[in-house]
Write an enzyme that holds these catalytic residues in place. Sequence first.
Site, PDB file in Angstrom:
ATOM      1  N   LEU A   8      18.261 107.782  15.670  1.00 30.70           N
ATOM      2  CA  LEU A   8      18.954 108.967  16.209  1.00 30.70           C
ATOM      3  C   LEU A   8      20.276 109.238  15.487  1.00 30.70           C
ATOM      4  O   LEU A   8      20.424 110.231  14.773  1.00 30.70           O
ATOM      5  CB  LEU A   8      19.186 108.780  17.714  1.00 30.70           C
ATOM      6  N   THR A  15      26.775 111.148  16.351  1.00 28.94           N
ATOM      7  CA  THR A  15      27.744 110.965  17.426  1.00 28.94           C
ATOM      8  C   THR A  15      28.655 109.767  17.157  1.00 28.94           C
ATOM      9  O   THR A  15      29.356 109.304  18.056  1.00 28.94           O
ATOM     10  CB  THR A  15      27.036 110.781  18.801  1.00 28.94           C
ATOM     11  N   LYS A  43      27.814 100.979  13.382  1.00 31.16           N
ATOM     12  CA  LYS A  43      26.716 101.947  13.334  1.00 31.16           C
ATOM     13  C   LYS A  43      25.366 101.246  13.473  1.00 31.16           C
ATOM     14  O   LYS A  43      25.076 100.305  12.729  1.00 31.16           O
ATOM     15  CB  LYS A  43      26.770 102.771  12.048  1.00 31.16           C
ATOM     16  N   SER A 114      15.831 104.438  18.637  1.00 29.30           N
ATOM     17  CA  SER A 114      17.291 104.377  18.561  1.00 29.30           C
ATOM     18  C   SER A 114      17.813 103.244  19.427  1.00 29.30           C
ATOM     19  O   SER A 114      17.288 102.994  20.517  1.00 29.30           O
ATOM     20  CB  SER A 114      17.878 105.701  19.069  1.00 29.30           C
ATOM     21  N   LYS A 145      17.935  95.940  16.079  1.00 24.25           N
ATOM     22  CA  LYS A 145      17.787  96.003  14.636  1.00 24.25           C
ATOM     23  C   LYS A 145      18.777  95.000  14.020  1.00 24.25           C
ATOM     24  O   LYS A 145      19.873  94.869  14.548  1.00 24.25           O
ATOM     25  CB  LYS A 145      18.121  97.415  14.133  1.00 24.25           C
TER      26      LYS A 145
HETATM   27  P1  B16 Z   1      24.739 103.369  23.347  1.00 26.04           P
HETATM   28  P2  B16 Z   1      21.207 104.586  16.498  1.00 26.04           P
HETATM   29  C1  B16 Z   1      23.283 103.490  17.841  1.00 26.04           C
HETATM   30  O1  B16 Z   1      22.397 104.559  17.619  1.00 26.04           O
HETATM   31  C2  B16 Z   1      24.671 103.829  17.304  1.00 26.04           C
HETATM   32  O2  B16 Z   1      24.628 104.007  15.899  1.00 26.04           O
HETATM   33  C3  B16 Z   1      25.620 102.707  17.636  1.00 26.04           C
HETATM   34  O3  B16 Z   1      26.917 103.005  17.164  1.00 26.04           O
HETATM   35  C4  B16 Z   1      25.646 102.482  19.162  1.00 26.04           C
HETATM   36  O4  B16 Z   1      26.500 101.407  19.506  1.00 26.04           O
HETATM   37  C5  B16 Z   1      24.221 102.204  19.629  1.00 26.04           C
HETATM   38  O5  B16 Z   1      23.378 103.282  19.254  1.00 26.04           O
HETATM   39  C6  B16 Z   1      24.160 102.021  21.134  1.00 26.04           C
HETATM   40  O6  B16 Z   1      24.485 103.220  21.756  1.00 26.04           O
HETATM   41  O7  B16 Z   1      26.059 102.759  23.663  1.00 26.04           O
HETATM   42  O8  B16 Z   1      24.714 104.873  23.542  1.00 26.04           O
HETATM   43  O9  B16 Z   1      23.582 102.686  24.047  1.00 26.04           O
HETATM   44  O10 B16 Z   1      21.856 104.693  15.141  1.00 26.04           O
HETATM   45  O11 B16 Z   1      20.365 103.316  16.664  1.00 26.04           O
HETATM   46  O12 B16 Z   1      20.454 105.818  16.886  1.00 26.04           O
HETATM   47 MG    MG Z   2      21.589 105.297  12.821  1.00 20.77          MG
END
Ligand code: B16
Ligand code: MG
Length: 226
Positions: A8, A15, A43, A114, A145
């Site tokens: 995502l 974001t 990230k 994501s 990941k």
């Molecule tokens: P949340 P991705 C990740 O998204 C972000 O890149 C990372 O910065 C963030 O800490 C993680 O999601 C968790 O996000 O706090 O909203 O659960 O790149 O895997 O789409």
């Molecule tokens: Mg990403």
Amino acid sequence: MKAVLFDLDGVITDTAIYHYQAWKEMASKLGIDIDEEFNEHLKGVSRMDSLQLILEKGGIGNRYSESEKVKMADDKNIVYKQMIEKVSPNDLLPGIKELLKDLKDKGVLLGLASASQNGPVILDRLEVTRYFDTIVNPAALRAGKPDPEIFVKGAQQLGVDPKDCVGVEDAAAGVQAINGAGMVSVAIGNQTTLAAANKVVPATEDVSADLLEKVWSGAINCNGVF
Ligand code: B16
Ligand code: MG
């Protein structure tokens, strides 16, 4: 190619700035200063792992109990959720709407892989939820990941063999996860950082349904060197 699994953040939208601002606010309350360079390490990293990296940067990686850390991460997420209320379809990265539409028109299944637990809300705000056949729940994973689990689960949820899938990522850990799942990987960003991918393109507008199909058939037929 029967399915495409998308990351995502950095692929569909970006974001990262909101994650950064919310973490910076939380970290400063603990006397820890983080900058944009440090944010690059967060990230694609899960919420709890991001918090741990920030605490370690401040030299207080062992100071708090698990429940105190969960509370800190929850507080950051409250701030982050307020910030993403302003996300709109204008925040789709260039070319992504056309890509999702073209893939659906061709009958390709789409999944979201994501690390973000806010993924479903963000897809709604971007008004692209209808393009996705499945969303992997990151809260139900044993490992984040670069472990391949999130991509393996995505393929399972779609009922497709991983070798018939392409994964699209912007982070090196994500590329490693796609490759480990036995999928073909397409990465967006820096050629050197993302060199493990079957194909690297500089920006989202360089990814098309035709390119994904071409990379997939090339990788399946001749070992994936482009
Ligand atoms: P949340 P991705 C990740 O998204 C972000 O890149 C990372 O910065 C963030 O800490 C993680 O999601 C968790 O996000 O706090 O909203 O659960 O790149 O895997 O789409
Ligand atoms: Mg990403």
